[in-house]
Design a protein around this motif. Structure first.
Motif, PDB file in Angstrom:
ATOM      1  N   PRO A  73       0.808  -1.224   0.000  1.00  0.00           N
ATOM      2  CA  PRO A  73       0.000   0.000   0.000  1.00  0.00           C
ATOM      3  C   PRO A  73       0.839   1.270   0.000  1.00  0.00           C
ATOM      4  O   PRO A  73       2.020   1.253   0.378  1.00  0.00           O
ATOM      5  N   ASP A  74       0.216   2.346  -0.410  1.00  0.00           N
ATOM      6  CA  ASP A  74       0.814   3.670  -0.280  1.00  0.00           C
ATOM      7  C   ASP A  74       0.582   4.138   1.157  1.00  0.00           C
ATOM      8  O   ASP A  74      -0.554   4.218   1.627  1.00  0.00           O
ATOM      9  N   ARG A  75       1.651   4.449   1.868  1.00  0.00           N
ATOM     10  CA  ARG A  75       1.559   4.785   3.285  1.00  0.00           C
ATOM     11  C   ARG A  75       0.692   6.023   3.529  1.00  0.00           C
ATOM     12  O   ARG A  75      -0.083   6.077   4.488  1.00  0.00           O
ATOM     13  N   ASP A  76       0.825   7.034   2.657  1.00  0.00           N
ATOM     14  CA  ASP A  76       0.035   8.253   2.832  1.00  0.00           C
ATOM     15  C   ASP A  76      -1.453   7.973   2.671  1.00  0.00           C
ATOM     16  O   ASP A  76      -2.286   8.535   3.392  1.00  0.00           O
ATOM     17  N   ARG A  77      -1.804   7.120   1.723  1.00  0.00           N
ATOM     18  CA  ARG A  77      -3.219   6.762   1.551  1.00  0.00           C
ATOM     19  C   ARG A  77      -3.747   6.050   2.791  1.00  0.00           C
ATOM     20  O   ARG A  77      -4.880   6.288   3.220  1.00  0.00           O
ATOM     21  N   CYS A  78      -2.924   5.186   3.338  1.00  0.00           N
ATOM     22  CA  CYS A  78      -3.337   4.478   4.557  1.00  0.00           C
ATOM     23  C   CYS A  78      -3.540   5.459   5.711  1.00  0.00           C
ATOM     24  O   CYS A  78      -4.502   5.339   6.476  1.00  0.00           O
ATOM     25  N   ALA A  79      -2.638   6.418   5.833  1.00  0.00           N
ATOM     26  CA  ALA A  79      -2.752   7.405   6.910  1.00  0.00           C
ATOM     27  C   ALA A  79      -4.035   8.213   6.768  1.00  0.00           C
ATOM     28  O   ALA A  79      -4.736   8.476   7.755  1.00  0.00           O
ATOM     29  N   ARG A  80      -4.346   8.624   5.526  1.00  0.00           N
ATOM     30  CA  ARG A  80      -5.578   9.396   5.309  1.00  0.00           C
ATOM     31  C   ARG A  80      -6.816   8.538   5.566  1.00  0.00           C
ATOM     32  O   ARG A  80      -7.820   9.025   6.097  1.00  0.00           O
ATOM     33  N   ALA A  81      -6.751   7.266   5.192  1.00  0.00           N
ATOM     34  CA  ALA A  81      -7.885   6.369   5.422  1.00  0.00           C
ATOM     35  C   ALA A  81      -8.150   6.197   6.915  1.00  0.00           C
ATOM     36  O   ALA A  81      -9.300   6.255   7.368  1.00  0.00           O
ATOM     37  N   VAL A  82      -7.085   5.996   7.680  1.00  0.00           N
ATOM     38  CA  VAL A  82      -7.235   5.831   9.127  1.00  0.00           C
ATOM     39  C   VAL A  82      -7.776   7.108   9.756  1.00  0.00           C
ATOM     40  O   VAL A  82      -8.689   7.069  10.597  1.00  0.00           O
ATOM     41  N   ALA A  83      -7.226   8.247   9.351  1.00  0.00           N
ATOM     42  CA  ALA A  83      -7.680   9.522   9.915  1.00  0.00           C
ATOM     43  C   ALA A  83      -9.163   9.757   9.652  1.00  0.00           C
ATOM     44  O   ALA A  83      -9.900  10.216  10.533  1.00  0.00           O
ATOM     45  N   THR A  84      -9.608   9.436   8.450  1.00  0.00           N
ATOM     46  CA  THR A  84     -11.018   9.648   8.097  1.00  0.00           C
ATOM     47  C   THR A  84     -11.919   8.651   8.817  1.00  0.00           C
ATOM     48  O   THR A  84     -13.005   9.002   9.286  1.00  0.00           O
ATOM     49  N   ALA A  85     -11.475   7.401   8.910  1.00  0.00           N
ATOM     50  CA  ALA A  85     -12.283   6.372   9.573  1.00  0.00           C
ATOM     51  C   ALA A  85     -12.549   6.718  11.029  1.00  0.00           C
ATOM     52  O   ALA A  85     -13.596   6.367  11.578  1.00  0.00           O
ATOM     53  N   PHE A  86     -11.600   7.418  11.640  1.00  0.00           N
ATOM     54  CA  PHE A  86     -11.737   7.748  13.056  1.00  0.00           C
ATOM     55  C   PHE A  86     -12.010   9.233  13.284  1.00  0.00           C
ATOM     56  O   PHE A  86     -11.835   9.723  14.404  1.00  0.00           O
ATOM     57  N   ALA A  87     -12.440   9.937  12.230  1.00  0.00           N
ATOM     58  CA  ALA A  87     -12.766  11.356  12.385  1.00  0.00           C
ATOM     59  C   ALA A  87     -13.831  11.500  13.467  1.00  0.00           C
ATOM     60  O   ALA A  87     -14.925  10.935  13.356  1.00  0.00           O
ATOM     61  N   PRO A  88     -13.526  12.233  14.525  1.00  0.00           N
ATOM     62  CA  PRO A  88     -14.404  12.209  15.696  1.00  0.00           C
ATOM     63  C   PRO A  88     -15.627  13.120  15.602  1.00  0.00           C
ATOM     64  O   PRO A  88     -15.554  14.231  15.107  1.00  0.00           O
ATOM     65  N   ASP A  89     -16.755  12.591  16.079  1.00  0.00           N
ATOM     66  CA  ASP A  89     -17.939  13.395  16.341  1.00  0.00           C
ATOM     67  C   ASP A  89     -17.827  13.783  17.815  1.00  0.00           C
ATOM     68  O   ASP A  89     -17.982  12.941  18.694  1.00  0.00           O
ATOM     69  N   VAL A  90     -17.511  15.044  18.070  1.00  0.00           N
ATOM     70  CA  VAL A  90     -17.042  15.471  19.391  1.00  0.00           C
ATOM     71  C   VAL A  90     -18.106  16.213  20.180  1.00  0.00           C
ATOM     72  O   VAL A  90     -18.820  17.056  19.642  1.00  0.00           O
ATOM     73  N   ARG A  91     -18.189  15.881  21.472  1.00  0.00           N
ATOM     74  CA  ARG A  91     -18.999  16.670  22.397  1.00  0.00           C
ATOM     75  C   ARG A  91     -18.142  16.984  23.616  1.00  0.00           C
ATOM     76  O   ARG A  91     -17.547  16.091  24.215  1.00  0.00           O
ATOM     77  N   THR A  92     -18.063  18.263  23.971  1.00  0.00           N
ATOM     78  CA  THR A  92     -17.292  18.666  25.144  1.00  0.00           C
ATOM     79  C   THR A  92     -18.094  18.346  26.403  1.00  0.00           C
ATOM     80  O   THR A  92     -19.266  18.698  26.506  1.00  0.00           O
ATOM     81  N   ARG A  93     -17.464  17.678  27.340  1.00  0.00           N
ATOM     82  CA  ARG A  93     -18.166  17.293  28.555  1.00  0.00           C
ATOM     83  C   ARG A  93     -18.396  18.496  29.470  1.00  0.00           C
ATOM     84  O   ARG A  93     -17.579  19.414  29.536  1.00  0.00           O
ATOM     85  N   ARG A  94     -19.520  18.456  30.142  1.00  0.00           N
ATOM     86  CA  ARG A  94     -19.898  19.536  31.055  1.00  0.00           C
ATOM     87  C   ARG A  94     -18.826  19.725  32.121  1.00  0.00           C
ATOM     88  O   ARG A  94     -18.347  18.758  32.718  1.00  0.00           O
ATOM     89  N   GLY A  95     -18.441  20.936  32.337  1.00  0.00           N
ATOM     90  CA  GLY A  95     -17.449  21.244  33.358  1.00  0.00           C
ATOM     91  C   GLY A  95     -16.018  21.241  32.865  1.00  0.00           C
ATOM     92  O   GLY A  95     -15.103  21.607  33.617  1.00  0.00           O
ATOM     93  N   ALA A  96     -15.796  20.842  31.614  1.00  0.00           N
ATOM     94  CA  ALA A  96     -14.426  20.742  31.102  1.00  0.00           C
ATOM     95  C   ALA A  96     -13.718  22.089  31.131  1.00  0.00           C
ATOM     96  O   ALA A  96     -12.570  22.198  31.563  1.00  0.00           O
ATOM     97  N   ARG A  97     -14.391  23.128  30.678  1.00  0.00           N
ATOM     98  CA  ARG A  97     -13.736  24.441  30.628  1.00  0.00           C
ATOM     99  C   ARG A  97     -13.474  24.995  32.032  1.00  0.00           C
ATOM    100  O   ARG A  97     -12.463  25.665  32.267  1.00  0.00           O
ATOM    101  N   ILE A  98     -14.371  24.686  32.950  1.00  0.00           N
ATOM    102  CA  ILE A  98     -14.172  25.113  34.343  1.00  0.00           C
ATOM    103  C   ILE A  98     -12.923  24.444  34.913  1.00  0.00           C
ATOM    104  O   ILE A  98     -12.074  25.088  35.543  1.00  0.00           O
ATOM    105  N   ALA A  99     -12.810  23.130  34.682  1.00  0.00           N
ATOM    106  CA  ALA A  99     -11.670  22.380  35.209  1.00  0.00           C
ATOM    107  C   ALA A  99     -10.365  22.866  34.593  1.00  0.00           C
ATOM    108  O   ALA A  99      -9.355  23.030  35.295  1.00  0.00           O
TER     109      ALA A  99
END
Length: 207
Positions: A73-99
């Protein structure tokens, strides 16, 4: 005082792929990489020796898994595939900014996270509502060691030129995050001490 925070499950809540092997396979195929018919088996196998408590890059794992089935495989293609597969749907937990604000007031702050995907922690933080930069971001893929191995926490201490007993680590998993205590640091379990109460807890620790 140096305070480090676990990322996923502590500062942020994220949606991870239910079937990581399939998610990576889809992204590899989208990039023209030939995926072996027994990919789920290859993905689940160990292809490189890793010391106990050590970490290896998921991209490297994917490359070696493909090579084990005769795919070059092409290493760069693999890196992009992994990054996209795990692209996060993020929610900041309550209190994080306070902490985080309270920890920054006491000294330097860091993230210390188990993550085998290069850059994932940084991308997740950038997508979150965490509104401050960190003095350091230490990941297992970056330092080569997974919590609770002492060397994961020692990497934080080394970054700041301090000793283990000067560290406070905030996390949600006593089995991994609690490893800070093996180098003399202090563990704060957010299951017992919610993020909103971190300011008072840090005040107690400082004395």
């Amino acid at each position: 005082m140096v305070v480090s925070f676990d990322c996923f499950g502590t500062l942020l809540a994220v949606q991870t792929p239910a079937d990581p092997a399939s998610a990576v396979a889809v992204e590899l195929s989208n990039r023209g990489v030939s995926v072996p018919t027994d990919w789920s088996v290859a993905y689940g196998e160990s292809h490189t020796p890793v010391p106990s408590g050590g970490e290896t890059s998921l991209t490297e794992h994917v490359v070696h898994a493909l090579e084990s089935r005769g795919v070059e495989p092409d290493r760069d293609r693999c890196a992009r595939a992994v990054a996209t597969a795990f692209a996060p749907d993020v929610r900041t937990r309550r209190g994080a900014r306070i902490a985080l604000a309270a920890a920054a007031h006491k000294g330097q702050i860091a993230v210390c996270s188990n993550c085998s995907v290069s850059g994932l922690v940084e991308r997740a933080l950038a997508r979150s509502a965490v509104d401050r930069s960190f003095d350091a971001v230490i990941t297992s893929v970056g330092c080569g060691w997974r919590k609770p191995h002492p060397r994961a926490f020692e990497a934080v201490a080394e970054r700041f030129g301090t000793s283990g007993d000067a560290l406070v680590h905030v996390g949600d998993n006593p089995d991994t995050d609690g490893g800070i205590e093996t180098i003399g640091g202090t563990f704060i379990d957010v299951n017992e001490c919610p993020l909103e109460t971190i300011p008072a807890r840090l005040q107690e620790i400082e004395g």
